[in-house]
Design a protein around this motif. Structure first.
Motif, PDB file in Angstrom:
ATOM      1  N   SER A  99     -38.628   5.587  -1.005  1.00  0.00           N
ATOM      2  CA  SER A  99     -39.385   6.308   0.012  1.00  0.00           C
ATOM      3  C   SER A  99     -40.117   7.489  -0.606  1.00  0.00           C
ATOM      4  CB  SER A  99     -38.425   6.817   1.094  1.00  0.00           C
ATOM      5  OG  SER A  99     -39.076   7.721   1.960  1.00  0.00           O
ATOM      6  N   ASP A 106     -39.211   6.451   6.425  1.00  0.00           N
ATOM      7  CA  ASP A 106     -40.281   6.297   5.444  1.00  0.00           C
ATOM      8  C   ASP A 106     -39.917   5.401   4.275  1.00  0.00           C
ATOM      9  OD1 ASP A 106     -41.399   9.732   5.895  1.00  0.00           O
ATOM     10  OD2 ASP A 106     -41.996   7.877   6.902  1.00  0.00           O
ATOM     11  N   ARG A 108     -40.117   2.424   2.397  1.00  0.00           N
ATOM     12  CA  ARG A 108     -41.122   1.377   2.540  1.00  0.00           C
ATOM     13  C   ARG A 108     -40.904   0.187   1.621  1.00  0.00           C
ATOM     14  NH1 ARG A 108     -46.417   4.753   0.836  1.00  0.00           N
ATOM     15  NH2 ARG A 108     -45.647   5.955   2.584  1.00  0.00           N
TER      16      ARG A 108
END
Length: 120
Positions: A99, A106, A108
């Motif tokens: 992240s 967040d 990802r």
């Protein structure tokens, strides 16, 4: 193409240890947070630990504090989770993630996970 590949899971008796690895490739993660999460059957995914790639600053969930250690090898681009004093409650699929911020939402990039089973 970003890849996070976990390894090191397995079956261990309560009180034992395992070391998980997460090999990262496809981009630079120097400005990222690398985290470990886990998900047990029938339960939601939960945060375990994270490390800031740039300065190794770490943070742990209360459930694993004092038993698990997260660290990274810059040269190998690998993040590790050393798990000691394992308990049956630690049984879960463990996932590595990356992240750009500290926020859980967040993260990802995710690996496919590695299974950890702790027998009593």
């Amino acid at each position: 193409q970003v890849q996070l590949v976990e390894s090191g899971g397995g079956l261990v008796q309560a009180g034992g240890s395992l070391r998980l690895s997460c090999a990262a490739s496809g981009r630079t993660f120097s400005d990222y947070f690398m985290g470990w999460f886990r998900q047990a059957p029938g339960k939601e995914r939960e945060f375990v630990a994270r490390i800031k790639w740039s300065d190794s600053n770490t943070y742990y969930a209360d459930a694993v504090k004092g038993r698990f250690t997260i660290f990274r090898d810059i040269v190998k681009k690998t993040v590790y989770l050393q798990m000691n004093s394992l308990e049956p409650e630690d049984t879960a699929a463990y996932y590595c993630a990356a992240s750009p911020t500290e926020r859980y939402v967040d993260y990802r990039y995710w690996g496919h996970g590695t299974q950890v089973t702790v027998s009593s």
